[in-house]
Design a protein around this motif. Structure first.
Motif, PDB file in Angstrom:
ATOM      1  N   MET A 162       0.854  -1.172   0.000  1.00  0.00           N
ATOM      2  CA  MET A 162       0.000   0.000   0.000  1.00  0.00           C
ATOM      3  C   MET A 162       0.903   1.239   0.000  1.00  0.00           C
ATOM      4  N   ILE A 163       0.567   2.213  -0.798  1.00  0.00           N
ATOM      5  CA  ILE A 163       1.322   3.455  -0.906  1.00  0.00           C
ATOM      6  C   ILE A 163       0.556   4.573  -0.200  1.00  0.00           C
ATOM      7  N   ILE A 164       1.248   5.287   0.680  1.00  0.00           N
ATOM      8  CA  ILE A 164       0.680   6.442   1.372  1.00  0.00           C
ATOM      9  C   ILE A 164       1.324   7.689   0.777  1.00  0.00           C
ATOM     10  N   ASN A 165       0.494   8.579   0.245  1.00  0.00           N
ATOM     11  CA  ASN A 165       0.989   9.803  -0.377  1.00  0.00           C
ATOM     12  C   ASN A 165       1.203  10.865   0.703  1.00  0.00           C
ATOM     13  N   HIS A 166       2.392  10.855   1.284  1.00  0.00           N
ATOM     14  CA  HIS A 166       2.741  11.770   2.370  1.00  0.00           C
ATOM     15  C   HIS A 166       2.617  13.216   1.882  1.00  0.00           C
ATOM     16  N   PRO A 167       1.936  14.101   2.651  1.00  0.00           N
ATOM     17  CA  PRO A 167       1.729  15.482   2.207  1.00  0.00           C
ATOM     18  C   PRO A 167       3.024  16.271   1.979  1.00  0.00           C
ATOM     19  N   LEU A 168       4.103  15.905   2.660  1.00  0.00           N
ATOM     20  CA  LEU A 168       5.363  16.632   2.516  1.00  0.00           C
ATOM     21  C   LEU A 168       6.392  15.888   1.673  1.00  0.00           C
ATOM     22  N   LEU A 169       6.370  14.559   1.720  1.00  0.00           N
ATOM     23  CA  LEU A 169       7.423  13.758   1.099  1.00  0.00           C
ATOM     24  C   LEU A 169       6.991  13.006  -0.146  1.00  0.00           C
ATOM     25  N   GLY A 170       5.706  13.035  -0.459  1.00  0.00           N
ATOM     26  CA  GLY A 170       5.213  12.319  -1.632  1.00  0.00           C
ATOM     27  C   GLY A 170       4.937  10.848  -1.330  1.00  0.00           C
ATOM     28  N   PRO A 171       4.759  10.034  -2.367  1.00  0.00           N
ATOM     29  CA  PRO A 171       4.386   8.624  -2.199  1.00  0.00           C
ATOM     30  C   PRO A 171       5.455   7.831  -1.432  1.00  0.00           C
ATOM     31  N   ARG A 210      -8.956   5.890   4.809  1.00  0.00           N
ATOM     32  CA  ARG A 210      -8.753   4.671   4.033  1.00  0.00           C
ATOM     33  C   ARG A 210     -10.014   3.814   4.084  1.00  0.00           C
ATOM     34  N   ASN A 211     -10.318   3.158   2.973  1.00  0.00           N
ATOM     35  CA  ASN A 211     -11.415   2.208   2.926  1.00  0.00           C
ATOM     36  C   ASN A 211     -10.892   0.878   3.467  1.00  0.00           C
ATOM     37  N   THR A 212     -11.459   0.409   4.569  1.00  0.00           N
ATOM     38  CA  THR A 212     -10.963  -0.819   5.202  1.00  0.00           C
ATOM     39  C   THR A 212     -11.282  -2.074   4.394  1.00  0.00           C
ATOM     40  N   LEU A 213     -12.179  -1.974   3.427  1.00  0.00           N
ATOM     41  CA  LEU A 213     -12.512  -3.125   2.595  1.00  0.00           C
ATOM     42  C   LEU A 213     -11.591  -3.246   1.386  1.00  0.00           C
ATOM     43  N   THR A 214     -11.236  -2.106   0.792  1.00  0.00           N
ATOM     44  CA  THR A 214     -10.427  -2.118  -0.434  1.00  0.00           C
ATOM     45  C   THR A 214      -8.996  -1.627  -0.217  1.00  0.00           C
ATOM     46  N   HIS A 215      -8.735  -1.020   0.927  1.00  0.00           N
ATOM     47  CA  HIS A 215      -7.450  -0.389   1.275  1.00  0.00           C
ATOM     48  C   HIS A 215      -7.162   0.856   0.440  1.00  0.00           C
ATOM     49  N   GLU A 216      -8.135   1.324  -0.327  1.00  0.00           N
ATOM     50  CA  GLU A 216      -7.960   2.541  -1.111  1.00  0.00           C
ATOM     51  C   GLU A 216      -7.864   3.743  -0.170  1.00  0.00           C
ATOM     52  N   ILE A 217      -6.845   4.563  -0.383  1.00  0.00           N
ATOM     53  CA  ILE A 217      -6.642   5.761   0.428  1.00  0.00           C
ATOM     54  C   ILE A 217      -7.213   6.950  -0.327  1.00  0.00           C
ATOM     55  N   SER A 218      -8.133   7.676   0.312  1.00  0.00           N
ATOM     56  CA  SER A 218      -8.768   8.808  -0.349  1.00  0.00           C
ATOM     57  C   SER A 218      -8.202  10.155   0.119  1.00  0.00           C
ATOM     58  N   LYS A 219      -7.538  10.177   1.286  1.00  0.00           N
ATOM     59  CA  LYS A 219      -7.020  11.452   1.790  1.00  0.00           C
ATOM     60  C   LYS A 219      -5.905  11.186   2.798  1.00  0.00           C
ATOM     61  N   VAL A 220      -4.869  12.026   2.767  1.00  0.00           N
ATOM     62  CA  VAL A 220      -3.774  11.957   3.741  1.00  0.00           C
ATOM     63  C   VAL A 220      -3.487  13.379   4.204  1.00  0.00           C
ATOM     64  N   GLU A 221      -3.510  13.590   5.522  1.00  0.00           N
ATOM     65  CA  GLU A 221      -3.274  14.915   6.091  1.00  0.00           C
ATOM     66  C   GLU A 221      -2.277  14.803   7.236  1.00  0.00           C
ATOM     67  N   LEU A 222      -1.551  15.869   7.501  1.00  0.00           N
ATOM     68  CA  LEU A 222      -0.721  15.915   8.693  1.00  0.00           C
ATOM     69  C   LEU A 222      -1.640  16.001   9.907  1.00  0.00           C
ATOM     70  N   ALA A 223      -1.385  15.180  10.909  1.00  0.00           N
ATOM     71  CA  ALA A 223      -2.237  15.160  12.100  1.00  0.00           C
ATOM     72  C   ALA A 223      -2.254  16.527  12.781  1.00  0.00           C
ATOM     73  N   GLN A 224      -1.138  17.239  12.730  1.00  0.00           N
ATOM     74  CA  GLN A 224      -1.074  18.568  13.336  1.00  0.00           C
ATOM     75  C   GLN A 224      -2.076  19.514  12.678  1.00  0.00           C
ATOM     76  N   ASP A 225      -2.209  19.439  11.356  1.00  0.00           N
ATOM     77  CA  ASP A 225      -3.173  20.284  10.646  1.00  0.00           C
ATOM     78  C   ASP A 225      -4.599  19.942  11.054  1.00  0.00           C
ATOM     79  N   VAL A 226      -4.893  18.657  11.211  1.00  0.00           N
ATOM     80  CA  VAL A 226      -6.226  18.218  11.643  1.00  0.00           C
ATOM     81  C   VAL A 226      -6.508  18.728  13.045  1.00  0.00           C
TER      82      VAL A 226
END
Length: 95
Positions: free
Chosen positions: A1-10, A71-87
């Motif tokens: 699974m690839i996580i598209n990090h907001p600062l560092l990219g995939p 993330r969708n727990t059924l498909t593992h598709e990631i729809s959004k990635v945010e820095l926790a500090q921003d949230v």
């Protein structure tokens, strides 16, 4: 699974540690009259949803940032990635 990090990219998910439900950012107020019950629920009660879910991930093998991954727990598709500090900052501004 690839996580598209907001600062560092995939990044490969193996660089991260899964830390649980992102609702952990909503820590109860210990001054509250019902703080004991609220902290019990905060620590021990967790949802186990099928479908879209907000999760905390820690970039352990990288810049040590905390992320909120939607993330969708059924498909593992990631729809959004945010820095926790921003949230957390957005949450604080709503108070």
């Amino acid at each position: 699974m690839i996580i598209n990090h907001p600062l560092l990219g995939p990044r490969d998910s193996q660089e991260f540690s899964y830390l649980g439900d992102a609702s952990l950012l909503d820590r109860p107020d210990w001054h509250d009259v019902s703080a004991l019950q609220k902290f019990h629920d905060y620590l021990y009660l967790r949802d186990n949803p099928a479908g879209e879910h907000r999760e905390l991930w820690y970039h352990e093998a990288g810049d040590r940032s905390w992320l909120v991954v939607t993330r969708n727990t059924l498909t593992h598709e990631i729809s959004k990635v945010e820095l926790a500090q921003d949230v957390a900052d957005r949450k604080d501004h709503k108070k």
